[in-house]
Design a protein around this motif. Structure first.
Motif, PDB file in Angstrom:
ATOM      1  N   UNK A 119      22.073  32.749  61.154  1.00  0.00           N
ATOM      2  CA  UNK A 119      22.578  32.880  62.598  1.00  0.00           C
ATOM      3  C   UNK A 119      21.632  32.400  63.488  1.00  0.00           C
ATOM      4  N   UNK A 120      21.467  31.053  63.906  1.00  0.00           N
ATOM      5  CA  UNK A 120      21.004  30.403  64.955  1.00  0.00           C
ATOM      6  C   UNK A 120      21.386  28.900  65.150  1.00  0.00           C
ATOM      7  N   UNK A 121      20.648  28.084  65.928  1.00  0.00           N
ATOM      8  CA  UNK A 121      21.139  26.805  66.195  1.00  0.00           C
ATOM      9  C   UNK A 121      20.626  25.843  65.614  1.00  0.00           C
ATOM     10  N   UNK A 122      21.316  25.009  65.120  1.00  0.00           N
ATOM     11  CA  UNK A 122      20.801  24.054  63.907  1.00  0.00           C
ATOM     12  C   UNK A 122      21.268  22.706  64.484  1.00  0.00           C
ATOM     13  N   UNK A 123      20.570  21.596  63.869  1.00  0.00           N
ATOM     14  CA  UNK A 123      21.078  20.215  63.582  1.00  0.00           C
ATOM     15  C   UNK A 123      21.110  20.017  62.169  1.00  0.00           C
ATOM     16  N   UNK A 124      22.340  19.204  61.892  1.00  0.00           N
ATOM     17  CA  UNK A 124      22.377  18.932  60.529  1.00  0.00           C
ATOM     18  C   UNK A 124      21.980  17.273  60.376  1.00  0.00           C
ATOM     19  N   UNK A 125      21.082  16.973  59.679  1.00  0.00           N
ATOM     20  CA  UNK A 125      20.631  15.330  59.710  1.00  0.00           C
ATOM     21  C   UNK A 125      21.308  14.930  58.194  1.00  0.00           C
ATOM     22  N   UNK A 126      22.065  13.708  58.413  1.00  0.00           N
ATOM     23  CA  UNK A 126      22.689  13.383  57.199  1.00  0.00           C
ATOM     24  C   UNK A 126      22.328  11.900  56.875  1.00  0.00           C
ATOM     25  N   UNK A 127      21.856  11.755  55.866  1.00  0.00           N
ATOM     26  CA  UNK A 127      21.123  10.129  55.173  1.00  0.00           C
ATOM     27  C   UNK A 127      22.206   9.794  54.279  1.00  0.00           C
ATOM     28  N   UNK A 128      22.561   8.621  54.444  1.00  0.00           N
ATOM     29  CA  UNK A 128      23.442   7.911  53.353  1.00  0.00           C
ATOM     30  C   UNK A 128      22.725   6.710  52.828  1.00  0.00           C
ATOM     31  N   UNK A 129      22.459   6.998  51.383  1.00  0.00           N
ATOM     32  CA  UNK A 129      21.995   5.874  50.576  1.00  0.00           C
ATOM     33  C   UNK A 129      23.071   5.057  49.838  1.00  0.00           C
ATOM     34  N   UNK A 130      22.867   3.743  49.620  1.00  0.00           N
ATOM     35  CA  UNK A 130      23.373   2.876  48.822  1.00  0.00           C
ATOM     36  C   UNK A 130      22.542   2.240  47.879  1.00  0.00           C
TER      37      UNK A 130
END
Length: 161
Positions: A119-130
């Motif tokens: 229970x908190x505030x988050x940011x979700x960071x997404x890294x996409x690799x090819x």
């Protein structure tokens, strides 16, 4: 040993032709390699967060990005790495890696990435690799606040309320 001028001249011409051929082949190979995976052929069309469960301490969320290969050839091997970062201290609380595989030509793929947040505030960071090269990076914000009810002057958390 004295070399005939004609033989010497033919050797120079042949050597020059071989050198020019090697340069042309190298340039062609580089242009074909660059064409194989253009820099902007993968696009994230949208990203959604789906709540899949919750407890008193955490919420289970599935992060669902829609990744499109707009090129006319199959993509390379795709891998998505997601970090759940608490915004208050900027430290990752959770990491998830999903091996997606290849995405067909002119195809959109739905990718499901299970996450667990408290229970908190988050940011979700997404890294996409090819093919193990970072090609896209993005972020989604998420705030998870508990809902409380007061019963007999006691603060009680009410999941799903």
């Amino acid at each position: 040993m004295k070399m005939d001028k004609g033989v010497k001249r033919a050797g120079i011409i042949l050597g020059g032709a071989v050198a020019v051929s090697i340069i042309i082949i190298a340039i062609f190979s580089l242009s074909v390699a660059r064409e194989r995976f253009p820099a902007d052929h993968l696009i994230v069309e949208g990203t959604y967060l789906l709540k899949t469960g919750e407890t008193n301490n955490s919420v289970n969320v599935t992060c669902i990005p829609y990744l499109t290969n707009i090129w006319k050839k199959e993509s390379g091997e795709i891998k998505v790495v997601v970090y759940v970062i608490e915004t208050a201290n900027n430290i990752a609380d959770y990491r998830s890696v999903v091996e997606v595989g290849k995405i067909g030509a002119e195809t959109t793929k739905e990718i499901e990435i299970p996450l667990k947040v408290s229970k908190d505030t988050y940011r979700i960071e997404m890294l996409i690799f090819e093919n193990d090269k970072l090609v896209l990076k993005g972020r989604v914000s998420l705030s998870v606040y508990p809902i409380y009810r007061y019963i007999n002057n006691e603060k009680i958390w009410m999941p799903g309320a």
